[in-house]
Design an enzyme around this catalytic site. Structure first.
Site, PDB file in Angstrom:
ATOM      1  N   ILE A   6       0.853  -1.193   0.000  1.00 41.71           N
ATOM      2  CA  ILE A   6       0.000   0.000   0.000  1.00 41.71           C
ATOM      3  C   ILE A   6       0.886   1.240   0.000  1.00 41.71           C
ATOM      4  O   ILE A   6       1.670   1.442   0.943  1.00 41.71           O
ATOM      5  CB  ILE A   6      -0.916   0.036   1.249  1.00 41.71           C
ATOM      6  N   ASN A  87      -2.136   4.044  -3.841  1.00 43.24           N
ATOM      7  CA  ASN A  87      -3.066   4.948  -3.167  1.00 43.24           C
ATOM      8  C   ASN A  87      -2.484   6.350  -2.927  1.00 43.24           C
ATOM      9  O   ASN A  87      -3.229   7.329  -2.927  1.00 43.24           O
ATOM     10  CB  ASN A  87      -3.469   4.316  -1.821  1.00 43.24           C
ATOM     11  N   TYR A 154      -3.847  17.981 -11.043  1.00 43.21           N
ATOM     12  CA  TYR A 154      -4.443  16.814 -10.351  1.00 43.21           C
ATOM     13  C   TYR A 154      -5.434  16.093 -11.268  1.00 43.21           C
ATOM     14  O   TYR A 154      -5.389  14.869 -11.407  1.00 43.21           O
ATOM     15  CB  TYR A 154      -5.131  17.305  -9.075  1.00 43.21           C
ATOM     16  N   LYS A 158      -4.983  12.154 -12.623  1.00 45.57           N
ATOM     17  CA  LYS A 158      -5.957  11.096 -12.320  1.00 45.57           C
ATOM     18  C   LYS A 158      -6.643  10.594 -13.602  1.00 45.57           C
ATOM     19  O   LYS A 158      -6.973   9.412 -13.705  1.00 45.57           O
ATOM     20  CB  LYS A 158      -6.994  11.603 -11.307  1.00 45.57           C
ATOM     21  N   THR A 191      -9.801  13.695   5.143  1.00 45.95           N
ATOM     22  CA  THR A 191      -8.378  13.379   5.328  1.00 45.95           C
ATOM     23  C   THR A 191      -7.553  14.665   5.216  1.00 45.95           C
ATOM     24  O   THR A 191      -8.096  15.737   4.938  1.00 45.95           O
ATOM     25  CB  THR A 191      -7.889  12.410   4.233  1.00 45.95           C
TER      26      THR A 191
HETATM   27  N1  LIG Z   1      -9.433  12.957   0.366  1.00 39.40           N
HETATM   28  C1  LIG Z   1     -10.254  13.064  -0.656  1.00 39.40           C
HETATM   29  O1  LIG Z   1     -11.287  13.723  -0.566  1.00 39.40           O
HETATM   30  C2  LIG Z   1      -9.948  12.350  -1.948  1.00 39.40           C
HETATM   31  C3  LIG Z   1     -10.869  12.444  -2.993  1.00 39.40           C
HETATM   32  C4  LIG Z   1     -10.633  11.773  -4.184  1.00 39.40           C
HETATM   33  C5  LIG Z   1      -9.479  11.024  -4.322  1.00 39.40           C
HETATM   34  N2  LIG Z   1      -8.570  10.943  -3.303  1.00 39.40           N
HETATM   35  C6  LIG Z   1      -7.379  10.131  -3.516  1.00 39.40           C
HETATM   36  O2  LIG Z   1      -7.265   9.195  -2.454  1.00 39.40           O
HETATM   37  C7  LIG Z   1      -5.888   8.855  -2.243  1.00 39.40           C
HETATM   38  C8  LIG Z   1      -5.575   8.974  -0.755  1.00 39.40           C
HETATM   39  O3  LIG Z   1      -5.760  10.317  -0.384  1.00 39.40           O
HETATM   40  P1  LIG Z   1      -5.936  10.801   1.131  1.00 39.40           P
HETATM   41  O4  LIG Z   1      -7.083  11.705   1.144  1.00 39.40           O
HETATM   42  O5  LIG Z   1      -5.870   9.625   2.032  1.00 39.40           O
HETATM   43  O6  LIG Z   1      -4.622  11.702   1.255  1.00 39.40           O
HETATM   44  P2  LIG Z   1      -3.730  12.090   2.519  1.00 39.40           P
HETATM   45  O7  LIG Z   1      -4.442  11.901   3.797  1.00 39.40           O
HETATM   46  O8  LIG Z   1      -3.165  13.429   2.179  1.00 39.40           O
HETATM   47  O9  LIG Z   1      -2.565  10.991   2.458  1.00 39.40           O
HETATM   48  C9  LIG Z   1      -1.710  10.968   1.357  1.00 39.40           C
HETATM   49  C10 LIG Z   1      -0.757   9.786   1.500  1.00 39.40           C
HETATM   50  O10 LIG Z   1       0.138   9.807   0.365  1.00 39.40           O
HETATM   51  C11 LIG Z   1       1.481   9.759   0.819  1.00 39.40           C
HETATM   52  N3  LIG Z   1       2.337  10.573  -0.040  1.00 39.40           N
HETATM   53  C12 LIG Z   1       2.119  11.836  -0.486  1.00 39.40           C
HETATM   54  N4  LIG Z   1       3.191  12.257  -1.174  1.00 39.40           N
HETATM   55  C13 LIG Z   1       4.097  11.256  -1.165  1.00 39.40           C
HETATM   56  C14 LIG Z   1       5.405  11.100  -1.688  1.00 39.40           C
HETATM   57  N5  LIG Z   1       6.019  12.064  -2.369  1.00 39.40           N
HETATM   58  N6  LIG Z   1       6.040   9.928  -1.486  1.00 39.40           N
HETATM   59  C15 LIG Z   1       5.453   8.929  -0.779  1.00 39.40           C
HETATM   60  N7  LIG Z   1       4.209   9.009  -0.259  1.00 39.40           N
HETATM   61  C16 LIG Z   1       3.557  10.180  -0.443  1.00 39.40           C
HETATM   62  C17 LIG Z   1       1.450  10.345   2.241  1.00 39.40           C
HETATM   63  O11 LIG Z   1       2.498   9.771   3.011  1.00 39.40           O
HETATM   64  P3  LIG Z   1       3.763  10.572   3.615  1.00 39.40           P
HETATM   65  O12 LIG Z   1       3.352  11.988   3.819  1.00 39.40           O
HETATM   66  O13 LIG Z   1       4.080   9.826   4.867  1.00 39.40           O
HETATM   67  O14 LIG Z   1       4.822  10.396   2.564  1.00 39.40           O
HETATM   68  C18 LIG Z   1       0.089   9.865   2.763  1.00 39.40           C
HETATM   69  O15 LIG Z   1       0.204   8.595   3.345  1.00 39.40           O
HETATM   70  C19 LIG Z   1      -5.080   9.809  -3.132  1.00 39.40           C
HETATM   71  O16 LIG Z   1      -4.685   9.148  -4.299  1.00 39.40           O
HETATM   72  C20 LIG Z   1      -6.071  10.909  -3.461  1.00 39.40           C
HETATM   73  O17 LIG Z   1      -5.775  11.550  -4.681  1.00 39.40           O
HETATM   74  C21 LIG Z   1      -8.782  11.590  -2.121  1.00 39.40           C
END
Ligand SMILES: NC(=O)c1ccc[n+]([C@@H]2O[C@H](COP(=O)([O-])OP(=O)(O)OC[C@H]3O[C@@H](n4cnc5c(N)ncnc54)[C@H](OP(=O)(O)O)[C@@H]3O)[C@@H](O)[C@H]2O)c1
Length: 252
Positions: A6, A87, A154, A158, A191
């Protein structure tokens, strides 16, 4: 034994997916820049094989090195199935085209699109050599199919991820492998990514007030609800390769 890799398991949706998979007795490899201690403790408590590898997914060399190491370790264990959750994602840069800075553009495409392509390519390659089933979940977004002003990079990353998923699925079907690959749109979740969105400016992001309202009116989905629906789908064995799943359809 099943193994799950993951990316972005330190926070948000990735953290929730990792916790659920550990409850399901599935070994977890977490990849992100920081480690989540709660996941580590849960794995120890449940007696589940767990490993965290630090990797900055915006750096191609790190991605190649870390995932070669992961693939080497996992494939030699002759796993029943490998589940790969691409993810990790970033929303930045939030800005209108013309005012974008170069570095965040490149990082966004590296994390959201190039890393998933590199990792999937590596795992499908190893799967061919060992006859192991690999199921890939690429976490996408509604922004892949809907233009949102201020989110051009973004949205593009995607949209690219959806197309990569659909194309790779066609190829795997043609090759008659047992591998599957899907995209998944998780909806608007509570998140850190939403915090980043709410801290942007209305000049850069036209819909800012609407996204603030989602939080104020408690309209955001909980990450664990989304993760449970996704994991239920993946473990059901009913995954339709090439499909872009939407959380709305899974929560009906
Ligand atoms: N939240 C929403 O409303 C939403 C809506 C649609 C889609 N999504 C998608 O859902 C997925 C999860 O999003 P989330 O909301 O859970 O985001 P989040 O809470 O911001 O978490 C993002 C995760 O990605 C990792 N990450 C970011 N940049 C990185 C890098 N350069 N190298 C390695 N790891 C990195 C972070 O880990 P570290 O900081 O520890 O590296 C963290 O674990 C994403 O693909 C996002 O585009 C989210």
């Amino acid at each position: 034994m099943k193994y799950a890799i993951i990316t972005g398991a330190s926070k948000g949706l990735g953290e929730a997916i990792a916790k659920r998979l550990i409850q399901e007795q599935i070994a977890v490899v977490s990849v992100s820049r920081t480690e989540n201690e709660e996941i580590k403790s849960l794995a120890i408590k449940q007696g589940i094989d767990y490993k965290h590898l630090s990797c900055n997914l915006s750096l191609e060399k790190e991605v190649q090195e870390v995932f070669m190491e992961i693939a080497h370790c996992i494939f030699q264990k002759d796993p029943e199935e490998i589940l790969l959750f691409n993810n990790a994602g970033v929303i930045d840069p939030i800005q209108k085209v013309g005012n974008l800075d170069q570095t965040p553009i490149i990082s966004n495409i590296q994390v959201n699109l190039i890393a998933p392509i590199l990792i999937t390519n590596l795992f499908f390659n190893k799967a061919q050599l060992t006859n192991t089933k690999v199921t890939v979940v690429n976490v996408s977004s509604g922004a892949a199919i809907r233009s949102i002003e201020g989110w051009s990079v973004y949205c593009s990353s995607k949209a690219g991820l959806n197309m990569f998923t659909q194309t790779a699925a066609l190829e795997q079907a043609e090759l008659e492998t047992s591998n599957k690959i899907i995209a998944f749109s998780p909806g608007v979740m509570d998140t850190n990514m939403q915090e980043t969105i709410r801290s942007s400016s209305v000049e850069a992001f036209k819909d800012l007030e609407q996204f603030k309202e989602y939080k104020e009116k408690n309209m955001l989905l909980k990450a664990d609800v989304v993760a449970n629906a996704l994991v239920d789908l993946v473990l059901s064995g009913e995954v339709e390769s090439g499909k872009v799943y939407n959380i709305k359809d899974l929560l009906k």
